[in-house]
Enzyme design. Structure first.
Site, mmCIF file in Angstrom:
data_model
loop_
_atom_site.group_PDB
_atom_site.id
_atom_site.type_symbol
_atom_site.label_atom_id
_atom_site.label_comp_id
_atom_site.label_asym_id
_atom_site.label_seq_id
_atom_site.Cartn_x
_atom_site.Cartn_y
_atom_site.Cartn_z
ATOM 1 N N GLY A 1 51.185 40.099 1.555
ATOM 2 C CA GLY A 1 50.225 41.149 2.219
ATOM 3 C C GLY A 1 51.019 41.995 1.036
ATOM 4 N N THR A 2 48.864 41.615 0.413
ATOM 5 C CA THR A 2 48.792 42.687 -0.279
ATOM 6 C C THR A 2 47.725 44.213 -0.653
ATOM 7 O OG1 THR A 2 46.636 41.299 -0.885
ATOM 8 C CG2 THR A 2 48.817 40.626 -2.212
ATOM 9 N N ASN A 3 47.733 44.361 0.590
ATOM 10 C CA ASN A 3 47.299 45.481 1.371
ATOM 11 C C ASN A 3 48.849 46.810 1.590
ATOM 12 O OD1 ASN A 3 44.920 44.226 2.082
ATOM 13 N ND2 ASN A 3 45.377 44.130 4.418
ATOM 14 N N LYS B 1 20.564 40.285 -27.408
ATOM 15 C CA LYS B 1 19.469 40.169 -27.449
ATOM 16 C C LYS B 1 19.050 40.135 -29.395
ATOM 17 C CE LYS B 1 17.192 43.837 -26.545
ATOM 18 N NZ LYS B 1 16.915 45.524 -26.010
ATOM 19 N N TYR C 1 47.251 28.641 -1.384
ATOM 20 C CA TYR C 1 45.900 28.980 -1.171
ATOM 21 C C TYR C 1 45.843 30.272 -0.827
ATOM 22 C CZ TYR C 1 48.681 30.258 2.922
ATOM 23 O OH TYR C 1 50.023 31.498 3.686
ATOM 24 N N GLU D 1 55.454 42.589 1.356
ATOM 25 C CA GLU D 1 54.538 43.066 1.162
ATOM 26 C C GLU D 1 55.449 44.849 0.687
ATOM 27 O OE1 GLU D 1 52.394 43.904 5.122
ATOM 28 O OE2 GLU D 1 54.350 43.026 6.027
ATOM 29 N N ARG E 1 47.357 37.305 14.218
ATOM 30 C CA ARG E 1 47.916 39.391 13.740
ATOM 31 C C ARG E 1 48.159 39.259 15.346
ATOM 32 N NH1 ARG E 1 43.154 40.563 10.731
ATOM 33 N NH2 ARG E 1 43.549 41.750 9.171
ATOM 34 N N ARG F 1 52.139 36.241 13.027
ATOM 35 C CA ARG F 1 53.176 37.271 12.059
ATOM 36 C C ARG F 1 53.554 37.140 13.658
ATOM 37 N NH1 ARG F 1 50.631 42.474 9.265
ATOM 38 N NH2 ARG F 1 50.009 43.007 11.302
ATOM 39 N N CYS G 1 47.880 36.945 2.193
ATOM 40 C CA CYS G 1 46.403 36.689 3.215
ATOM 41 C C CYS G 1 45.573 38.345 3.549
ATOM 42 C CB CYS G 1 47.536 36.859 4.451
ATOM 43 S SG CYS G 1 49.528 38.023 4.682
ATOM 44 N N GLY H 1 17.888 48.191 -19.443
ATOM 45 C CA GLY H 1 16.900 49.711 -19.475
ATOM 46 C C GLY H 1 18.311 50.086 -19.320
ATOM 47 N N SER I 1 54.188 35.089 2.312
ATOM 48 C CA SER I 1 52.814 35.443 2.119
ATOM 49 C C SER I 1 52.366 36.375 1.440
ATOM 50 C CB SER I 1 52.079 34.968 3.016
ATOM 51 O OG SER I 1 50.861 35.819 3.683
ATOM 52 N N MET J 1 20.037 50.973 -21.950
ATOM 53 C CA MET J 1 20.129 51.561 -23.741
ATOM 54 C C MET J 1 18.942 52.017 -24.067
ATOM 55 S SD MET J 1 23.670 50.785 -24.650
ATOM 56 C CE MET J 1 23.030 49.544 -25.538
ATOM 57 N N HIS K 1 12.005 48.035 -13.140
ATOM 58 C CA HIS K 1 13.619 48.096 -13.300
ATOM 59 C C HIS K 1 14.416 48.184 -11.530
ATOM 60 C CE1 HIS K 1 17.092 51.055 -12.703
ATOM 61 N NE2 HIS K 1 17.481 50.659 -13.606
HETATM 62 P P1 ADP Z 1 15.396 46.898 -22.713
HETATM 63 O O1 ADP Z 1 16.462 46.381 -23.302
HETATM 64 O O2 ADP Z 1 15.565 47.622 -22.461
HETATM 65 O O3 ADP Z 1 14.297 45.475 -22.827
HETATM 66 P P2 ADP Z 1 13.796 46.109 -25.719
HETATM 67 O O4 ADP Z 1 15.093 46.492 -27.384
HETATM 68 O O5 ADP Z 1 13.841 44.090 -25.693
HETATM 69 O O6 ADP Z 1 14.583 47.214 -24.241
HETATM 70 O O7 ADP Z 1 12.511 47.263 -25.403
HETATM 71 C C1 ADP Z 1 12.013 47.862 -25.172
HETATM 72 C C2 ADP Z 1 10.498 47.230 -24.931
HETATM 73 O O8 ADP Z 1 10.225 46.844 -26.323
HETATM 74 C C3 ADP Z 1 10.653 45.601 -24.515
HETATM 75 O O9 ADP Z 1 8.905 45.180 -23.641
HETATM 76 C C4 ADP Z 1 9.964 44.712 -25.667
HETATM 77 O O10 ADP Z 1 9.627 43.487 -25.242
HETATM 78 C C5 ADP Z 1 9.283 46.022 -26.693
HETATM 79 N N1 ADP Z 1 9.380 46.137 -27.969
HETATM 80 C C6 ADP Z 1 10.906 45.694 -28.448
HETATM 81 N N2 ADP Z 1 10.534 45.627 -29.812
HETATM 82 C C7 ADP Z 1 9.418 45.526 -29.879
HETATM 83 C C8 ADP Z 1 8.536 44.999 -31.580
HETATM 84 N N3 ADP Z 1 8.858 45.028 -32.225
HETATM 85 N N4 ADP Z 1 7.609 45.032 -31.164
HETATM 86 C C9 ADP Z 1 6.601 44.769 -30.078
HETATM 87 N N5 ADP Z 1 7.109 45.527 -28.940
HETATM 88 C C10 ADP Z 1 8.516 45.385 -29.002
HETATM 89 MG MG MG Z 2 14.109 43.538 -23.236
HETATM 90 MG MG MG Z 3 14.662 49.982 -22.834
#
Ligand code: ADP
Ligand code: MG
Ligand code: MG
Length: 907
Positions: free
Chosen positions: A797-799, A28, A882, A776, A589, A648, A862, A107, A795, A109, A483
């Site tokens: 036989g990694t199983n 980002k 191969y 193997e 086989r 085989r 294989c 989503g 060949s 973090m 999501h």
């Molecule tokens: P994620 O990685 O989960 O997408 P983001 O850091 O992108 O999280 O942020 C979550 C939401 O908040 C996103 O829709 C993003 O566009 C919005 N957002 C983040 N920073 C700002 C900002 N400075 N101004 C307006 N919207 C923001």
């Molecule tokens: Mg985002």
């Molecule tokens: Mg987020």
């Protein structure tokens, strides 16, 4: 000593960082910097590097001593660019605190928006904007996000299901909406929002026992700390495990000036893809919401508006598009779309916000896409000369081919099926299974061997493991960028979102629709390509090959250095495999003819042979068996033509072939002319305590040479006859379960004898073939230098090799492997992904020692690993000739081999 730079600024047309600094700035941060440098409107901000995260975890959750000063300096720059001040009572700057790992973890973090709102700054912002509704809406969002992310999650509090602070606040919000009769958040008036904020703060205090921080700086550092600790949150850890992202990469933190999509009807927020992520079509694709902030679009709270004509579908066609509602802004966005595609030469997934008619870009990253879309985009961009051939080949993940070749709902069955709902086609292909309503249930049922569909109102990052386990995903809410859609698309999993007609009750575990009720365990079928939900189990068929796929695979085939063979035992399988591009059979086989259709007669003879009382009797019975063995071998050789076929020798688990029931034993005794008691006695003799390490493979040929002889004869006579008739074929004789050169010498001597007999019979000088072995057993790998004196090919036989290296029984691993994965003792199942550190070392040693003896030693694999991309790359790296895998995995192996060659060229 120069100090480490921990903070990188961006904004106002400049940036310290750039796109290729992902490792340091996270995806980002690097891309925000890049966009700023390109002159694209990006709210100013700064990035705390991933090195801060690493430092933080290495130093008992403390920051580098210079960090605070660097942050202050960077904040001053932002203030200058944005002409407002963080914490200023008259004209306060608000910021977002955003996570940003190296590779996107959508989503997973945490992000906190609107930091800097407090009793000191709220009046000033109201005065400045003249919009109290907006300010209190922003404030209630800050309280919701901050209490959840910083005060609860980062503090390590694990509330009971449904009792998280965010959910509790959400319920208060819902009640306010209900009481006031407001259809959406946007309708709640300012006074109500102001009161709501007070109630929120009281609730936070009551539930978490702490006051909501009323100091901008405290909020800022709370947010930063929360993002760093979210790196080790449960969902982030489990996502990393699934995606194979190392734990020590760390995340960056981005602090960025807020822009507001919730300032009224000339404000909006949206997400878009520069091309259609489901089909790959070269059409700008996206969704937006007026008067909304950040996550609203992704969260699936309201049905988002279409970006343009091309994005309209049944759910949103009545809503105005951005193209029509704000044509100027749309034009600007469209130009940025083109600029970004040119710069990144790939499809981008972007986030934008419009504040009072002004466009701001908040994120760009390479967009996830379905396999179909990946293929189409690669071929289109190649044609557009945006990318070259090797880049095109790298654009489709081998796993995604699975999805291109994957089953779809049989249209014939579909025409007669009972349709209950329509949603958005978020992930392609078809899937049928029993419905479950929680991620936990999806995981549990799947472990019990059931096939399940995960049904949720909407999914959130906590559901990922269940989504992974389920064969399909169905949600009642959300759009194409929700999501569920995003995650499913990334995995190429069948998924339908926004099936609004379904009344989904995840607590009561029911779906109600049109007066009908479906309970947990009921079976439904999803057509993810069209977004249709049906009752019951519908038939699936294979998606037909499309010409683009063929062209794409040709590109890959021209690049790769390894051949790709298949594991096949019947002429039909061989034909299928050739259609999939197999260049030979790496594993035939022989015992397979004793299973399944048409096996009764040969199986009965085999049983007689196993139970025979003497060598002469056994030889007689082997003569009866001979025509069956030869028939299958010869037909397969004929189908394969000049392509090599590795046969085989029989490696049957003898105990499995001993008849268990009374009638069968009686019949067998009769055929052998012995009493049932005598037969039982012989059967008892065959009983082994540990058959996996018992009398199998070459050991059988050592004690009963006549069994091997029969097979040598079948192979060589088949080849002699085919060649005599002017045909082509190339057999390879492979001895299994070898641990010593001497075993191979004994078998080779008898193969030579048979060869001489066959030559005489057909009046030829020789029947061309190769003689080799399967490696193997660890001892075989370690003594490969000796073994190669006798063998012309290996060949792996990694199983079995994995089984013996780990000491894990392949058949019993289900009992403990899930624990090993959960507890991170193993990162992946070693039977699926070749373990380079151990099995890989044995393979490498085997190849090196074998080739030291015999430089032109042909080497292949294989085991199941031959069709797994990571393992295929390993095979390339150690110089195999191969790989061989099941017919359906052949295209995957072909692509993986090509990508290995692009990434690690070898002659
Ligand atoms: P994620 O990685 O989960 O997408 P983001 O850091 O992108 O999280 O942020 C979550 C939401 O908040 C996103 O829709 C993003 O566009 C919005 N957002 C983040 N920073 C700002 C900002 N400075 N101004 C307006 N919207 C923001
Ligand atoms: Mg985002
Ligand atoms: Mg987020």
């Amino acid at each position: 000593m120069s100090k480490t730079k921990y903070v990188y600024s961006f904004g106002g047309g400049k940036a310290d960082g750039k796109a290729d600094m992902k490792n340091l700035l996270g995806g980002k941060g690097a891309n925000l910097a890049e966009m700023a440098s390109l002159g694209i409107p990006v709210p100013a901000g700064f990035t705390l590097t991933t090195e801060v995260c690493t430092y933080y975890y290495d130093n008992n959750r403390k920051y580098p001593s210079t960090l605070a000063a660097e942050v202050d300096k960077a904040m001053a720059k932002v203030e200058k660019t944005m002409r407002t001040k963080f914490g200023d009572p008259k004209d306060p700057l608000l910021v977002s605190v955003r996570s940003g790992a190296r590779s996107s973890m959508p989503g997973m973090m945490e992000t906190v928006l609107n930091c800097g709102l407090c009793s000191a700054t709220i009046p000033g912002l109201i005065k400045k904007t003249g919009n109290p509704r907006f300010v209190y809406d922003a404030y209630r969002r800050l309280i919701m996000m901050y209490s959840d992310v910083v005060m609860e999650k980062a503090a390590g509090i694990e509330p009971a299901e449904g009792q998280g602070i965010r959910q509790q606040l959400d319920r208060i919000l819902e009640k306010v909406k209900e009481k006031g009769g407001y259809a959406s958040d946007a309708e709640i008036p300012a006074e109500k929002l102001e009161k709501l904020c007070d109630r929120f703060k009281a609730k936070v205090k009551q539930v978490l026992g702490k006051d909501f921080p009323d100091d901008p700086k405290k909020q800022l550092w709370g947010g930063i700390g929360a993002v760093f600790s979210s790196w080790n949150g449960r969902r982030a850890v489990s996502y990393r495990r699934i995606e194979g992202i190392p734990d020590d990469w760390g995340t960056a933190v981005n602090v960025q000036a807020m822009v507001f999509g919730n300032m009224g009807d000339d404000s909006a927020t949206g997400v878009a893809f520069t091309r259609n992520p489901a089909t790959g079509e070269n059409k700008f694709y996206g969704e937006w919401l007026v008067n909304a902030q950040g996550e609203d679009v992704v969260a699936g709270i309201r049905t988002p508006n279409p970006l343009n004509e091309d994005t309209k579908n049944e759910q949103n066609e009545h809503l105005p598009s951005l193209e029509v509602a704000m044509p100027e802004v749309y034009k600007e966005l469209f130009a940025i779309r083109n600029q970004l595609e040119k710069r990144y030469t790939d499809m981008q997934d972007i986030e934008f916000t419009i504040q009072n008619g002004r466009l701001w870009m908040l994120q760009t990253r390479v967009g996830k896409r379905t396999g179909t879309a990946a293929l189409n985009m690669a071929m289109d961009m190649l044609k557009e000369k945006l990318i070259d051939k090797p880049t095109a080949v790298l654009r489709v993940k081998p796993e995604q081919l699975d999805e291109l070749l994957h089953p779809i709902v049989d249209p014939k069955a579909e025409a007669k099926a009972d349709l209950i709902a329509k949603g958005l086609p978020a992930g392609p292909g078809g899937a049928a299974g029993q419905i479950v309503f929680s991620a936990d249930a999806a995981v549990k049922w799947t472990r019990q061997g059931k096939t399940v569909l995960l049904v949720r109102e909407e999914t959130n990052p906590e559901d990922v493991e269940g989504m992974r386990a389920a064969v399909g995903i169905l949600t009642g809410r959300g759009g194409m960028t929700s999501h569920a859609a995003l995650v499913a698309r990334g995995w190429g999993k069948c998924c339908i979102v926004g099936a609004g007609a379904l009344d989904i009750d995840v607590v009561g575990k029911t779906i109600k629709v049109d007066g009908r009720t479906f309970k947990e365990g009921d079976v439904l079928t999803l057509n993810g390509t069209r977004g249709l939900v049906y009752v019951g189990q519908l038939d699936m068929i294979d998606a037909t090959e499309n010409p683009r796929f063929v062209d794409f695979m040709k590109l890959a085939d021209r690049i790769r250095a390894m051949k790709v063979r298949t594991n096949a035992e019947t002429p039909e399988d061989a034909r299928t495999a050739i259609d999939f591009g197999a260049e030979g059979i790496g594993l035939f086989r022989t015992e397979h003819m004793f299973y399944g259709k048409g096996s009764e007669q040969p199986l009965f003879i085999l049983r007689k042979m196993i139970m025979a009382g003497s060598e002469s009797e056994r030889r007689k019975i082997l003569k009866e068996l001979y025509p069956f063995v030869k028939r299958d071998m010869k037909e397969t050789l004929e189908v394969m033509g000049s392509r090599p076929v590795t046969f085989r020798l029989l490696d049957p688990p003898l105990h499995e072939f001993v008849p268990q029931n009374e009638t069968e034993r009686k019949e067998l005794a009769k055929a052998l002319g012995v009493s049932v008691e005598e037969l039982d006695r012989r059967a008892d003799e065959l009983h082994e305590l540990n058959p996996m390490m018992g009398h199998r493979g070459v050991r059988l040929g050592i004690t009963f040479p006549e069994i091997s002889e029969m097979q040598f004869r079948a192979i060589l006579e088949s080849a002699a006859e085919i060649r005599k008739d002017g045909g082509k074929c190339f057999p390879e004789i492979m001895v299994p379960v070898t641990c010593a050169k001497e075993e191979l010498d004994v078998q080779l001597a008898s193969a030579r004898r048979i060869h001489a007999e066959v030559c005489k019979k057909y009046g030829v000088k020789k029947v061309e073939h190769l003689y080799g072995t399967m490696i193997e057993i660890p001892r075989a790998a370690l003594t490969a230098g000796e073994i190669a004196k006798t063998c012309e090919f290996f060949s792996f036989g990694t199983n079995d090799l994995t089984q013996m290296t780990f000491g894990f029984s392949r058949d019993d691993i289900g009992g403990f492997l899930p624990d090993y994965l959960d507890k991170k003792i193993l990162a992946v199942d070693p039977f699926q992904v070749l373990d380079r550190d151990s099995v890989g070392e044995l393979v490498k040693t085997g190849i090196d020692r074998g080739r030291a003896t015999r430089p032109d030693l042909k080497v292949g694999i294989c085991g199941e690993h031959g069709g797994e991309p990571n393992s295929v790359e390993f095979c390339h790296l150690v110089g195999m000739n191969y790989v061989s895998c099941s017919p359906f995995r052949v295209p995957i192996a072909r692509l993986a081999a090509a990508q290995a060659q692009i990434n690690h060229p070898r002659k």
